[in-house]
Design a protein around this motif. Structure first.
Motif, mmCIF file in Angstrom:
data_model
loop_
_atom_site.group_PDB
_atom_site.id
_atom_site.type_symbol
_atom_site.label_atom_id
_atom_site.label_comp_id
_atom_site.label_asym_id
_atom_site.label_seq_id
_atom_site.Cartn_x
_atom_site.Cartn_y
_atom_site.Cartn_z
ATOM 1 N N LEU A 132 0.825 -1.203 0.000
ATOM 2 C CA LEU A 132 0.000 0.000 0.000
ATOM 3 C C LEU A 132 0.863 1.259 0.000
ATOM 4 C CD1 LEU A 132 -2.865 -0.860 2.520
ATOM 5 C CD2 LEU A 132 -2.911 -0.956 0.030
ATOM 6 N N ALA A 133 1.979 1.217 0.737
ATOM 7 C CA ALA A 133 2.866 2.381 0.781
ATOM 8 C C ALA A 133 3.446 2.655 -0.606
ATOM 9 C CB ALA A 133 3.981 2.155 1.795
ATOM 10 N N GLY A 134 3.821 1.593 -1.329
ATOM 11 C CA GLY A 134 4.355 1.772 -2.676
ATOM 12 C C GLY A 134 3.330 2.375 -3.613
ATOM 13 N N ARG A 135 2.098 1.885 -3.527
ATOM 14 C CA ARG A 135 1.035 2.430 -4.375
ATOM 15 C C ARG A 135 0.732 3.870 -4.009
ATOM 16 N NH1 ARG A 135 -3.027 -2.446 -3.578
ATOM 17 N NH2 ARG A 135 -4.506 -0.725 -3.422
ATOM 18 N N ALA A 136 0.746 4.174 -2.707
ATOM 19 C CA ALA A 136 0.460 5.544 -2.274
ATOM 20 C C ALA A 136 1.543 6.503 -2.759
ATOM 21 C CB ALA A 136 0.351 5.595 -0.746
ATOM 22 N N ARG A 137 2.801 6.079 -2.726
ATOM 23 C CA ARG A 137 3.885 6.949 -3.207
ATOM 24 C C ARG A 137 3.745 7.213 -4.711
ATOM 25 N NH1 ARG A 137 7.137 3.234 0.120
ATOM 26 N NH2 ARG A 137 7.485 4.235 2.150
ATOM 27 N N SER A 138 3.403 6.162 -5.466
ATOM 28 C CA SER A 138 3.214 6.335 -6.908
ATOM 29 C C SER A 138 2.079 7.310 -7.195
ATOM 30 C CB SER A 138 2.924 4.985 -7.577
ATOM 31 O OG SER A 138 4.031 4.114 -7.462
ATOM 32 N N CYS A 139 0.989 7.161 -6.445
ATOM 33 C CA CYS A 139 -0.152 8.057 -6.650
ATOM 34 C C CYS A 139 0.183 9.479 -6.209
ATOM 35 C CB CYS A 139 -1.366 7.543 -5.875
ATOM 36 S SG CYS A 139 -2.083 6.015 -6.539
ATOM 37 N N ALA A 140 1.036 9.622 -5.186
ATOM 38 C CA ALA A 140 1.433 10.952 -4.735
ATOM 39 C C ALA A 140 2.244 11.666 -5.813
ATOM 40 C CB ALA A 140 2.242 10.851 -3.437
ATOM 41 N N ILE A 141 3.112 10.917 -6.499
ATOM 42 C CA ILE A 141 3.863 11.506 -7.619
ATOM 43 C C ILE A 141 2.910 11.937 -8.727
ATOM 44 C CG2 ILE A 141 5.456 10.986 -9.502
ATOM 45 C CD1 ILE A 141 6.942 11.477 -7.010
ATOM 46 N N ALA A 142 1.954 11.072 -9.059
ATOM 47 C CA ALA A 142 0.975 11.399 -10.103
ATOM 48 C C ALA A 142 0.164 12.637 -9.715
ATOM 49 C CB ALA A 142 0.049 10.211 -10.344
ATOM 50 N N ASP A 143 -0.157 12.734 -8.425
ATOM 51 C CA ASP A 143 -0.893 13.903 -7.946
ATOM 52 C C ASP A 143 -0.059 15.169 -8.123
ATOM 53 O OD1 ASP A 143 -3.005 15.309 -6.535
ATOM 54 O OD2 ASP A 143 -1.676 15.320 -4.787
ATOM 55 N N ALA A 144 1.228 15.084 -7.822
ATOM 56 C CA ALA A 144 2.113 16.240 -7.978
ATOM 57 C C ALA A 144 2.235 16.648 -9.449
ATOM 58 C CB ALA A 144 3.492 15.923 -7.399
#
Length: 221
Positions: A132-144
Motif C-alpha cells: 500500500l505504501a508503494g502504491r500511495a507513493r506512486s499516486c502521490a507523484i501522479a498527484d504532484a
C-alpha cells in the motif's frame, strides 16, 4: 524558465489484518502472597491460552510479562489507621490474525474480575502495508504531476519537467502512518460469550514534494 514546486499526496486503504490486545491480570489483597498467588494462577492461564492460539495459527505473536507486586496505604475513614494494600499485576500481549477467536477470548476473559482487557490496536500485515505504501507513493507523484500541469497551464507555460523529488522532513524519515477508520465494538455481554469485532479499514498515506521546471509556451509565436 519557471520553477514550480508542489506537494503531492495520496492515501490507500485496506481492511485491518492484525489485532493486538493486552490482557492484564490484577488483584489487590491485604497480604502480598495472596495477591501474588491469585494473579500468578490467572496469568498462567492467560499465557497458556495465548500459546495455544499461537499453535493453532490464530495468533501471530505473543509475549507475557512477569508477575510483580506493589503496595500503597489506603484511607479507610476519619480517625482510622490507613490500610496497607498489596497489588499484584501481570500482562499478556497477543497479536491475533483470527478476529473471531479474539472476540471469543475477550468475551471469556471479560467476565472475570481478575482480568482487564485493554483496547485493540489494529494493523496490517507487513507485506500489505509495504504494498500500500508503494502504491500511495506512486499516486502521490501522479498527484504532484497533475498539480504542476494545472499551474503551468494557468500560467501559460509549457509541459513541466520534474527536476527534484523529496519526501517532507527528509532529514528524519518515517514509515508511512497507518490510521484506523471505523473501528467498532459491535456487542458485549456481562454474562460472557463471544464479542463481535469490526475493525473497518486502515489508511496508509504518502506525501512528496516535487520540483518542476517549465518554459513559456511558444506555440502561438
Amino acid at each position: 524558465m519557471v520553477e514550480i514546486l508542489v506537494r503531492g499526496e495520496a492515501v490507500e486503504r485496506a481492511a485491518a489484518e492484525r489485532a493486538t490486545v493486552t490482557v492484564q491480570s490484577r488483584w489487590q489483597a491485604d497480604a502480598p502472597d495472596e495477591a501474588m498467588g491469585r494473579v500468578a494462577t490467572g496469568h498462567a492461564r492467560v499465557a497458556a491460552e495465548a500459546k495455544a492460539f499461537a499453535a493453532s495459527g490464530a495468533v501471530e505473536s505473543w509475549h507475557a510479562d512477569r508477575v510483580w507486586v506493589s503496595h500503597h496505604r489506603e484511607w479507610v475513614g476519619e480517625g482510622q489507621p490507613q490500610r496497607l494494600v498489596f497489588t499484584a499485576s501481570a500482562s499478556v500481549t497477543a497479536t491475533f490474525v483470527d478476529v473471531e477467536a479474539l472476540g471469543a477470548w475477550i468475551g471469556d476473559l471479560g467476565v472475570e474480575r481478575l482480568h482487564e482487557v485493554g483496547g485493540i490496536a489494529w494493523s496490517l500485515a507487513e507485506g500489505t502495508e509495504r504494498e500500500l505504501a508503494g502504491r500511495a507513493r506512486s499516486c502521490a507523484i501522479a498527484d504532484a504531476v497533475a498539480r504542476a500541469a494545472d499551474y503551468a497551464a494557468a500560467a501559460g507555460l509549457g509541459t513541466p519537467a520534474i527536476t527534484s523529488i523529496r519526501e517532507p522532513e527528509a532529514t528524519a524519515p518515517r514509515p508511512p502512518m497507518a490510521k484506523a477508520r471505523g473501528i467498532e465494538l459491535m456487542a458485549a455481554s456481562d454474562s460472557g460469550g463471544a464479542i463481535e469485532l469490526a475493525a473497518g479499514e486502515l489508511e496508509v498515506r504518502a506525501a512528496v514534494e516535487v520540483g518542476f521546471a517549465a518554459e513559456a509556451d511558444r506555440a502561438g509565436d
